[in-house]
Motif scaffolding. Sequence first.
Motif, PDB file in Angstrom:
ATOM      1  N   ASN A 256       0.869  -0.842  -0.057  1.00  0.00           N
ATOM      2  CA  ASN A 256       0.243   0.082   0.293  1.00  0.00           C
ATOM      3  C   ASN A 256       1.109   1.370  -0.065  1.00  0.00           C
ATOM      4  OD1 ASN A 256      -2.162  -1.589   0.017  1.00  0.00           O
ATOM      5  ND2 ASN A 256      -1.819  -1.613   2.166  1.00  0.00           N
ATOM      6  N   ILE A 257       1.939   1.195  -0.423  1.00  0.00           N
ATOM      7  CA  ILE A 257       2.907   2.190  -0.944  1.00  0.00           C
ATOM      8  C   ILE A 257       3.134   2.490  -2.036  1.00  0.00           C
ATOM      9  CG2 ILE A 257       5.213   3.100  -0.053  1.00  0.00           C
ATOM     10  CD1 ILE A 257       4.942   2.088   2.669  1.00  0.00           C
ATOM     11  N   GLU A 258       2.575   3.285  -2.946  1.00  0.00           N
ATOM     12  CA  GLU A 258       3.332   3.708  -3.587  1.00  0.00           C
ATOM     13  C   GLU A 258       4.650   5.001  -3.955  1.00  0.00           C
ATOM     14  OE1 GLU A 258       1.349   3.483  -7.127  1.00  0.00           O
ATOM     15  OE2 GLU A 258       0.273   1.610  -5.745  1.00  0.00           O
ATOM     16  N   ALA A 259       4.261   5.819  -2.666  1.00  0.00           N
ATOM     17  CA  ALA A 259       5.463   6.457  -3.011  1.00  0.00           C
ATOM     18  C   ALA A 259       6.041   6.659  -1.526  1.00  0.00           C
ATOM     19  CB  ALA A 259       5.178   8.008  -3.985  1.00  0.00           C
ATOM     20  N   ALA A 275      13.344  11.148  -3.347  1.00  0.00           N
ATOM     21  CA  ALA A 275      11.648  10.212  -3.020  1.00  0.00           C
ATOM     22  C   ALA A 275      11.825   9.014  -3.978  1.00  0.00           C
ATOM     23  CB  ALA A 275      10.709  11.427  -3.401  1.00  0.00           C
ATOM     24  N   ARG A 276      10.688   8.386  -4.044  1.00  0.00           N
ATOM     25  CA  ARG A 276      10.930   7.449  -5.040  1.00  0.00           C
ATOM     26  C   ARG A 276       9.102   7.099  -5.089  1.00  0.00           C
ATOM     27  NH1 ARG A 276      15.244   8.040  -5.712  1.00  0.00           N
ATOM     28  NH2 ARG A 276      17.095   6.930  -5.561  1.00  0.00           N
ATOM     29  N   SER A 277       8.834   6.165  -6.628  1.00  0.00           N
ATOM     30  CA  SER A 277       7.603   6.643  -6.546  1.00  0.00           C
ATOM     31  C   SER A 277       8.275   4.608  -7.724  1.00  0.00           C
ATOM     32  CB  SER A 277       7.113   7.370  -6.819  1.00  0.00           C
ATOM     33  OG  SER A 277       5.327   6.884  -7.893  1.00  0.00           O
ATOM     34  N   LEU A 278       6.094   4.157  -7.335  1.00  0.00           N
ATOM     35  CA  LEU A 278       6.031   3.169  -8.157  1.00  0.00           C
ATOM     36  C   LEU A 278       5.763   3.305  -9.904  1.00  0.00           C
ATOM     37  CD1 LEU A 278       4.444   0.475  -6.465  1.00  0.00           C
ATOM     38  CD2 LEU A 278       6.171   0.526  -7.090  1.00  0.00           C
ATOM     39  N   GLY A 279       5.948   5.133 -10.034  1.00  0.00           N
ATOM     40  CA  GLY A 279       5.559   5.704 -10.873  1.00  0.00           C
ATOM     41  C   GLY A 279       4.319   6.794 -11.449  1.00  0.00           C
ATOM     42  N   ASP A 295      11.414  12.777 -11.984  1.00  0.00           N
ATOM     43  CA  ASP A 295      10.850  12.189 -12.817  1.00  0.00           C
ATOM     44  C   ASP A 295       9.005  11.772 -11.643  1.00  0.00           C
ATOM     45  OD1 ASP A 295      11.401  10.090 -12.206  1.00  0.00           O
ATOM     46  OD2 ASP A 295      12.972   9.680 -13.883  1.00  0.00           O
ATOM     47  N   ASN A 296       9.167  10.478 -12.572  1.00  0.00           N
ATOM     48  CA  ASN A 296       7.768  10.005 -11.704  1.00  0.00           C
ATOM     49  C   ASN A 296       8.461   8.464 -10.940  1.00  0.00           C
ATOM     50  OD1 ASN A 296       8.034   8.883 -14.468  1.00  0.00           O
ATOM     51  ND2 ASN A 296       5.803   8.457 -14.473  1.00  0.00           N
ATOM     52  N   HIS A 297       9.499   8.317 -11.429  1.00  0.00           N
ATOM     53  CA  HIS A 297      10.596   7.444  -9.791  1.00  0.00           C
ATOM     54  C   HIS A 297      11.130   7.465  -9.448  1.00  0.00           C
ATOM     55  CE1 HIS A 297       8.722   5.486 -13.966  1.00  0.00           C
ATOM     56  NE2 HIS A 297       8.802   4.343 -13.168  1.00  0.00           N
ATOM     57  N   GLU A 298      11.863   8.842  -9.515  1.00  0.00           N
ATOM     58  CA  GLU A 298      12.830   8.995  -8.511  1.00  0.00           C
ATOM     59  C   GLU A 298      12.531  10.888  -8.710  1.00  0.00           C
ATOM     60  OE1 GLU A 298      16.934   8.264 -10.455  1.00  0.00           O
ATOM     61  OE2 GLU A 298      16.050   7.104 -10.223  1.00  0.00           O
ATOM     62  N   ALA A 299      13.621  11.323  -7.121  1.00  0.00           N
ATOM     63  CA  ALA A 299      13.044  12.888  -7.176  1.00  0.00           C
ATOM     64  C   ALA A 299      14.370  13.231  -6.028  1.00  0.00           C
ATOM     65  CB  ALA A 299      12.597  13.766  -7.421  1.00  0.00           C
ATOM     66  N   GLY A 300      15.066  13.933  -5.905  1.00  0.00           N
ATOM     67  CA  GLY A 300      15.371  14.742  -5.268  1.00  0.00           C
ATOM     68  C   GLY A 300      15.432  16.193  -4.689  1.00  0.00           C
ATOM     69  N   ALA A 301      15.886  16.365  -3.232  1.00  0.00           N
ATOM     70  CA  ALA A 301      15.915  18.149  -3.473  1.00  0.00           C
ATOM     71  C   ALA A 301      17.010  18.449  -2.030  1.00  0.00           C
ATOM     72  CB  ALA A 301      14.639  18.530  -2.970  1.00  0.00           C
TER      73      ALA A 301
END
Length: 323
Positions: A256-259, A275-279, A295-301
């Motif tokens: 149940n974790i999408e991001a 940050a990470r996401s399944l898309g 993007d919709n899979h990985e990101a950072g700040a």
Amino acid sequence: MTLIDKKKEIDKLIENSSSVFIMGHKYLDLDAIGSAIGMYEYLKEFNKKPTIIINDRKLEPGVKKIIDKMNDLYSINKSKKIKLKINENSLLIIVDTNKESLLQDANFFSFFQNVIVIDHHDLKETSINKGLVIVDEEASSTCEMVADFLEYSKTPIDEDVATILLSGIVLDTNNYVLKTTTNTFRASYILAQKGADPSYVQYLLKQNLKEYIERQKVVTNVKMIKNIAISCAKSTLTYRREDLAKIADTLLQFNNIEASFVIGKLDKKNVGISARSLGNINVGEILENLNGGGDNHEAGARIENVSIKKIEMELKEILKKTN
């Protein structure tokens, strides 16, 4: 758009260049150093001796292992030591990022009239729009893009280079879990044919046990906003950017974790978010609100002079508006 689609334009820029420099993003990872080395091998076909720019004071362990092993084979230098060598015909090849602010040296970019950007992250309003920008958002990694290009170009690479390219693919797909397509497997198969060593890839990805235990403690601090996990590290400890990313990867393994978003101190002044996401959730767009990206899979700040608690509160407000 693939590198192969733009091969003629790439070759022309290389042929007309007086000198070539290769630069990745700050806090180099295996995908950035792997794609830089891959393009270095391609430039040899033009009798060019490029320089890889690395300004990072502290290297990620896998990157350090590569540089320690391969340093004698490649020209590597800091940007401040080579600025006098740049002229109007110099070429800068940027790998694994399309944002000027994320470069090893953002100021260095302004010295160049001729630029090639090679990346797999989504293009945004803040993306570089100078020179030849080649972004393949379908690719798992920049190493996948470069591996395809080297195979198409019939560029000879040895077992070490094939292994380094494979490590970038394995890293960015989290062992073929995220953003993996049939072409990802095809590129990996080609690299294996060229002698890539999966056991050495795992050596490059090896983790420090003490650091692993510390990361697991951060996992226990998870808070949920619907299907998004947020975890904050203790403000008394500092973490490497890749450590935060590994925690974010771990959180995606649970039901149940999408991001996932992980917040922690990088040093005395800076707080990082990985940050990470399944898309299905575009974490890149979310972190643009905090001067980050992806993007919709990985990101950072990376945010300066702000507390972890304040960033957590801002992130929660952003998520409530977007989720």
